[in-house]
Design a protein around this motif. Structure first.
Motif, PDB file in Angstrom:
ATOM      1  N   ILE A  76       1.748  -2.599  -1.066  1.00 31.78           N
ATOM      2  CA  ILE A  76       1.049  -1.330  -1.153  1.00 31.78           C
ATOM      3  C   ILE A  76      -0.325  -1.561  -0.538  1.00 31.78           C
ATOM      4  N   GLY A  77      -0.536  -1.054   0.660  1.00 31.27           N
ATOM      5  CA  GLY A  77      -1.736  -1.382   1.413  1.00 31.27           C
ATOM      6  C   GLY A  77      -2.825  -0.330   1.305  1.00 31.27           C
ATOM      7  N   PHE A  78      -4.094  -0.799   1.338  1.00 29.31           N
ATOM      8  CA  PHE A  78      -5.257   0.081   1.316  1.00 29.31           C
ATOM      9  C   PHE A  78      -6.043  -0.183   2.596  1.00 29.31           C
ATOM     10  N   ALA A  79      -6.267   0.858   3.395  1.00 30.96           N
ATOM     11  CA  ALA A  79      -6.948   0.665   4.674  1.00 30.96           C
ATOM     12  C   ALA A  79      -7.525   1.987   5.143  1.00 30.96           C
ATOM     13  N   ASP A  80      -8.227   1.944   6.276  1.00 24.39           N
ATOM     14  CA  ASP A  80      -8.691   3.132   6.977  1.00 24.39           C
ATOM     15  C   ASP A  80      -8.252   2.966   8.419  1.00 24.39           C
ATOM     16  N   GLY A  96      -5.064  -6.676 -10.653  1.00 29.36           N
ATOM     17  CA  GLY A  96      -4.062  -7.572 -10.120  1.00 29.36           C
ATOM     18  C   GLY A  96      -3.851  -7.457  -8.626  1.00 29.36           C
ATOM     19  N   CYS A  97      -4.610  -6.589  -7.959  1.00 24.74           N
ATOM     20  CA  CYS A  97      -4.481  -6.395  -6.512  1.00 24.74           C
ATOM     21  C   CYS A  97      -5.748  -6.861  -5.806  1.00 24.74           C
ATOM     22  N   THR A  98      -5.632  -7.098  -4.522  1.00 22.95           N
ATOM     23  CA  THR A  98      -6.795  -7.436  -3.719  1.00 22.95           C
ATOM     24  C   THR A  98      -7.407  -6.154  -3.153  1.00 22.95           C
ATOM     25  N   ALA A  99      -8.478  -6.302  -2.401  1.00 28.23           N
ATOM     26  CA  ALA A  99      -9.143  -5.139  -1.803  1.00 28.23           C
ATOM     27  C   ALA A  99      -8.289  -4.490  -0.727  1.00 28.23           C
ATOM     28  N   THR A 100      -7.264  -5.177  -0.272  1.00 28.23           N
ATOM     29  CA  THR A 100      -6.435  -4.641   0.814  1.00 28.23           C
ATOM     30  C   THR A 100      -4.999  -4.329   0.417  1.00 28.23           C
ATOM     31  N   ALA A 101      -4.522  -4.896  -0.712  1.00 33.46           N
ATOM     32  CA  ALA A 101      -3.099  -4.687  -1.005  1.00 33.46           C
ATOM     33  C   ALA A 101      -2.727  -5.052  -2.429  1.00 33.46           C
ATOM     34  N   CYS A 102      -1.648  -4.436  -2.878  1.00 30.51           N
ATOM     35  CA  CYS A 102      -0.937  -4.848  -4.090  1.00 30.51           C
ATOM     36  C   CYS A 102       0.410  -5.411  -3.631  1.00 30.51           C
ATOM     37  N   LYS A 103       0.793  -6.557  -4.141  1.00 30.61           N
ATOM     38  CA  LYS A 103       2.046  -7.201  -3.751  1.00 30.61           C
ATOM     39  C   LYS A 103       3.069  -7.068  -4.881  1.00 30.61           C
ATOM     40  N   ILE A 104       4.266  -6.684  -4.504  1.00 30.30           N
ATOM     41  CA  ILE A 104       5.373  -6.593  -5.456  1.00 30.30           C
ATOM     42  C   ILE A 104       6.514  -7.437  -4.905  1.00 30.30           C
ATOM     43  N   ASP A 134      -6.294   5.170   3.657  1.00 29.70           N
ATOM     44  CA  ASP A 134      -4.835   5.280   3.739  1.00 29.70           C
ATOM     45  C   ASP A 134      -4.176   4.436   2.663  1.00 29.70           C
ATOM     46  N   LEU A 135      -3.102   4.959   2.143  1.00 24.87           N
ATOM     47  CA  LEU A 135      -2.259   4.222   1.206  1.00 24.87           C
ATOM     48  C   LEU A 135      -0.884   4.117   1.851  1.00 24.87           C
ATOM     49  N   THR A 136      -0.370   2.906   2.007  1.00 28.18           N
ATOM     50  CA  THR A 136       0.926   2.710   2.658  1.00 28.18           C
ATOM     51  C   THR A 136       1.854   1.899   1.754  1.00 28.18           C
ATOM     52  N   ALA A 137       3.138   2.131   1.924  1.00 29.00           N
ATOM     53  CA  ALA A 137       4.166   1.354   1.233  1.00 29.00           C
ATOM     54  C   ALA A 137       5.030   0.687   2.289  1.00 29.00           C
ATOM     55  N   THR A 138       5.037  -0.638   2.304  1.00 26.87           N
ATOM     56  CA  THR A 138       5.781  -1.400   3.299  1.00 26.87           C
ATOM     57  C   THR A 138       6.741  -2.348   2.607  1.00 26.87           C
TER      58      THR A 138
END
Length: 507
Positions: A76-80, A96-104, A134-138
């Motif tokens: 789950i990514g956080f970006a612009d 539990g997440c970093t400034a750029t992403a949550c990992k699952i 932006d919020l992305t799911a990859t």
């Protein structure tokens, strides 16, 4: 804006989301999955967040795997765009997440997870009143979903109600449970009187609030309760223990199913409250009350009161009901007439109980397979029927010449209820080999002796319904939940619902 108009805009989008993702917690059998071997990860988050200058704002969002297989290595990514989230947004990622992403590492088929992030725009910036991220799911290297979130700064004095999360409930038939509902005013002015909404979707589960300041409302499929109480800035409250809000499961509720429920709080104007009191003045009974919680530190500087972020006025949860039995009986029929006659027959299914059938979900849809007799030329088929033998084996290239039809049962069928489908046809010369009507009752139906009935042609003047036939082959069994067509419906409902947000204009 009229109160019910706003309630429809607040409540119906979560209901559509629930339609798209309900039923995901059904038993994990291979035949259950809507997309065997595939994962589909989607996001649900508001697209606009309004923040009062100098304050922080929490933003809740959820991640769903709508597919039938586990999604591995989910990010789950956080970006612009290609860059990091702008620093002047004051972005704080979920725990539990970093400034750029949550990992699952693994998100099972049907699983959903909730997260909370925080934003606090820099008031030193005099030009950047609107920011985006932006919020992305990859999944692996494949992007499944993307949302852009706008962060709007305001100096406006306003109420901002936030409803706390509500956990899913597991209840048996005839059971009920209290809602641990909480609300906080995170704005910088006192709220007006409050309106509590409790809404459920699907027969068998309902709100249970028998108070004189609550009334049923068909627009939200639930109850509206008027609380003539106010919340100061920073103040939180829960429902008083002496007047709980309950969710009740009927004694004959169908399962296995996850029933969507929504609870929320909106601000009301005094005019609406006064009219409500006048309308319900003679109603007996106790009155639903709030119990104020400890007040947090003070925050520094039509019918419905304004709210900065209406999206978080609601909490969505599911009421999980275990498996029940529902014996689906096929209703056959007879095309009665002589060659050249235009006749109509009604065929379908009857639920013999003892409970209703389960509601539609992305994992399940009830259906009836109709096989038309030979030398019968169809001139009209029921609007709920399409050529094919099951929802996963449709023949959309065929037309009225097809002998095989799939009739979809979208609604729950109550005990003793029927769902019939009309077919109009002209009887032709020649022999008439009998057809059949076969119902698939899914996991609820374990009595298969009445799953199949005859569809015949006979001399006479009227059409009719026939009885059952012995089953000569295996039951159609539990289908894959409607296949690609139903999946497309669910995803469309999900995407449309989350974008039906209220645009908040601030000064």
């Amino acid at each position: 804006m009229r109160l019910r108009a706003l309630l429809r805009r607040l409540v119906l989008p979560p209901v559509a989301v629930g339609l798209a993702v309900s039923g995901l917690a059904l038993p994990a059998q291979a035949a259950d999955s809507i997309l065997p071997g595939f994962a589909l990860v989607l996001l649900d988050i508001t697209d606009t967040v309004t923040v009062i200058d100098g304050q922080s704002k929490t933003v809740k969002f959820e991640v769903y795997n709508l597919g039938g297989a586990a999604a591995e290595n989910v990010t789950i990514g956080f970006a612009d765009g290609p860059d990091a989230v702008p620093s002047d947004i004051g972005f704080v990622p979920p725990a539990g997440c970093t400034a750029t992403a949550c990992k699952i590492a693994k998100l099972a088929g049907g699983e959903r997870r909730a997260y909370t992030l925080t934003v606090k725009p820099d008031v030193a910036s005099t030009t950047n009143l609107n920011s985006y991220f932006d919020l992305t799911a990859t999944v692996g290297t494949e992007e499944h979903d993307k949302m852009q979130v706008q962060v709007v700064r305001t100096t406006k004095s306003a109420v901002d109600l936030e409803v706390g999360d509500l956990k899913d409930l597991k209840l048996g038939r005839g059971q009920s449970a209290d809602l641990a509902l909480s609300v906080r005013n995170t704005g910088n002015v006192q709220s007006g009187p409050l309106g509590l909404i409790v809404s459920t979707l699907g027969a068998g589960v309902s709100p249970d609030l028998n108070y004189r300041n609550c009334e049923k409302d068909a627009d939200v499929e639930g109850l509206i309760c008027v609380l003539d109480e106010k919340l100061a800035p920073g103040q939180a409250a829960t429902l008083s223990a002496s007047t709980p809000a309950k969710i009740k499961v009927a004694a004959d509720a169908a399962g296995p199913a996850d029933y969507l429920a929504v609870a929320g709080v909106v601000g009301l104007t005094q005019n609406y409250v006064d009219a409500f009191k006048k309308r319900t003045a003679s109603k007996p009974g106790a009155e639903l009350k709030l119990q104020p919680a400890a007040t947090v530190a003070d925050i520094t500087d039509d019918d419905v009161a304004d709210d900065l972020n209406p999206a978080d006025n609601l909490a969505l949860f599911y009421v999980k009901v275990p498996k029940s039995a529902a014996d689906s009986k096929a209703i056959g029929g007879t095309f009665r007439g002589t060659p050249g006659d235009l006749v109509t027959v009604k065929v379908g299914t009857q639920n013999l109980g003892p409970t209703a059938t389960i509601p539609i979900s992305t994992k399940w849809i009830g259906y009836v397979h109709v096989n038309v007799p030979t030398n019968v030329k169809l001139t009209k088929a029921d609007e709920w029927c399409v050529p094919g033998t099951s929802p996963t084996k449709l023949d959309l290239k065929s037309d009225l010449d097809s002998r095989d039809w799939v009739c979809l049962v979208f609604d729950q069928v109550a005990k003793g209820g029927k769902r019939v489908f009309a077919f109009e046809a002209m009887i032709q010369e020649g022999s008439h080999e009998a057809g059949f009507v076969q119902v698939d009752g899914g996991v609820q139906d374990t009595k298969h002796g009445n799953d199949k009935a005859a569809l015949t042609v006979s001399a006479g003047s009227t059409g009719g319904e026939g009885g059952g036939l012995p089953i000569t082959g295996p039951s159609a069994g539990l289908i894959a939940g409607g296949g690609a067509a139903l999946l497309a419906f669910g995803v469309l409902a999900f995407r449309m619902a989350r974008r039906r947000r209220i645009i908040t204009v601030v000064e």
